[in-house]
Design a protein around this motif. Structure first.
Motif, short mmCIF file in Angstrom:
data_model
loop_
_atom_site.label_atom_id
_atom_site.label_comp_id
_atom_site.label_asym_id
_atom_site.label_seq_id
_atom_site.Cartn_x
_atom_site.Cartn_y
_atom_site.Cartn_z
N ASN A 137 -16.08 53.34 -29.11
CA ASN A 137 -15.38 54.54 -29.59
C ASN A 137 -14.16 54.17 -30.43
OD1 ASN A 137 -17.22 56.08 -28.19
ND2 ASN A 137 -15.88 56.40 -26.44
N THR A 138 -13.43 53.18 -29.98
CA THR A 138 -12.25 52.72 -30.71
C THR A 138 -12.63 52.18 -32.08
OG1 THR A 138 -11.12 52.20 -28.64
CG2 THR A 138 -10.27 51.15 -30.64
N VAL A 139 -13.68 51.38 -32.11
CA VAL A 139 -14.15 50.83 -33.39
C VAL A 139 -14.56 51.95 -34.33
CG1 VAL A 139 -15.95 49.46 -34.51
CG2 VAL A 139 -14.80 48.58 -32.47
N SER A 140 -15.28 52.93 -33.83
CA SER A 140 -15.70 54.05 -34.69
C SER A 140 -14.51 54.79 -35.27
CB SER A 140 -16.58 55.03 -33.91
OG SER A 140 -17.82 54.44 -33.62
N ALA A 141 -13.54 55.12 -34.43
CA ALA A 141 -12.35 55.82 -34.92
C ALA A 141 -11.62 54.99 -35.97
CB ALA A 141 -11.41 56.15 -33.75
N ALA A 142 -11.45 53.70 -35.69
CA ALA A 142 -10.75 52.81 -36.63
C ALA A 142 -11.53 52.65 -37.93
CB ALA A 142 -10.52 51.46 -35.98
N ALA A 143 -12.83 52.50 -37.83
CA ALA A 143 -13.65 52.31 -39.02
C ALA A 143 -13.57 53.52 -39.94
CB ALA A 143 -15.10 52.03 -38.62
N TYR A 144 -13.66 54.70 -39.36
CA TYR A 144 -13.58 55.91 -40.19
C TYR A 144 -12.19 56.10 -40.78
CZ TYR A 144 -18.30 57.57 -39.68
OH TYR A 144 -19.66 57.69 -39.79
N GLN A 145 -11.15 55.73 -40.04
CA GLN A 145 -9.81 55.82 -40.59
C GLN A 145 -9.64 54.84 -41.75
OE1 GLN A 145 -7.47 57.94 -40.29
NE2 GLN A 145 -5.85 56.88 -41.39
N ALA A 146 -10.15 53.63 -41.59
CA ALA A 146 -10.05 52.64 -42.66
C ALA A 146 -10.82 53.06 -43.91
CB ALA A 146 -10.56 51.28 -42.16
N MET A 147 -11.91 53.80 -43.71
CA MET A 147 -12.74 54.25 -44.83
C MET A 147 -12.30 55.59 -45.40
SD MET A 147 -15.35 52.07 -45.19
CE MET A 147 -16.69 53.01 -45.86
N ARG A 148 -11.32 56.21 -44.80
CA ARG A 148 -10.91 57.57 -45.15
C ARG A 148 -10.74 57.78 -46.65
NH1 ARG A 148 -5.87 60.02 -45.73
NH2 ARG A 148 -5.96 62.27 -45.39
N GLY A 149 -10.04 56.88 -47.29
CA GLY A 149 -9.80 57.01 -48.73
C GLY A 149 -11.07 56.97 -49.55
#
Length: 153
Positions: A137-149
């Motif tokens: 779950n943490t990886v998913s949240a972080a991955a999507y935040q990193a890809m946000r732009g």
């Protein structure tokens, strides 16, 4: 390309789910040994479903071997720790970021944290009743935040 790095993951189901997230977002997956399972573990494959064959996977015998081969810049590294001084919402993640996560029961080894303090980030939690989130779950949240732009372009 953004890369997810799991340092000494222990639970095959989490790694399988992380692999599926990597495929969904076009990210590489790096596993740092020792692992708490073997790559052929059926629990790993079950969590990764039929996507495991599409994962861009690299494995390294140690953290140092990873650093020696990949040579990540300081501005590429984001190490996720529950007690990090800044939120994972703060950084601007470069397209070639390395998002680094420790094992499920111990987090990142102390020496890695000590050597990369300026790269530490945390997922904020509003409740003091939860010590940490599930690794996948943490990886998913972080991955999507990193890809946000990239989703906003």
């Amino acid at each position: 390309m953004t890369t997810i790095v799991l340092v000494q993951p222990e639970i095959p189901g989490n790694t399988g789910a992380v692999g599926r997230t990597c495929v969904a977002l076009g990210m590489d997956l790096v596993l740092i040994h020792p692992l708490g399972f073997v790559i052929s573990d059926t629990r790993l494959k079950r969590s990764g479903l039929d996507y495991w064959q599409h994962i861009q996977l690299a494995e390294f015998a140690s953290w140092q071997a990873f650093l020696d081969e990949r040579r990540p810049r300081g501005d590429q590294m984001f190490l996720f720790e529950e007690y990090a001084p800044r939120s994972f919402y703060e950084p601007d993640y470069p397209d070639d970021a390395y998002l680094v996560f420790g094992c499920e029961t111990k987090g990142l080894p102390d020496q890695i944290v000590a050597n990369h303090r300026e790269s530490l980030v945390a997922l904020p939690m509003l409740s003091d009743k939860v010590r940490s989130l599930n690794l996948a779950n943490t990886v998913s949240a972080a991955a999507y935040q990193a890809m946000r732009g990239r989703f906003l372009r």
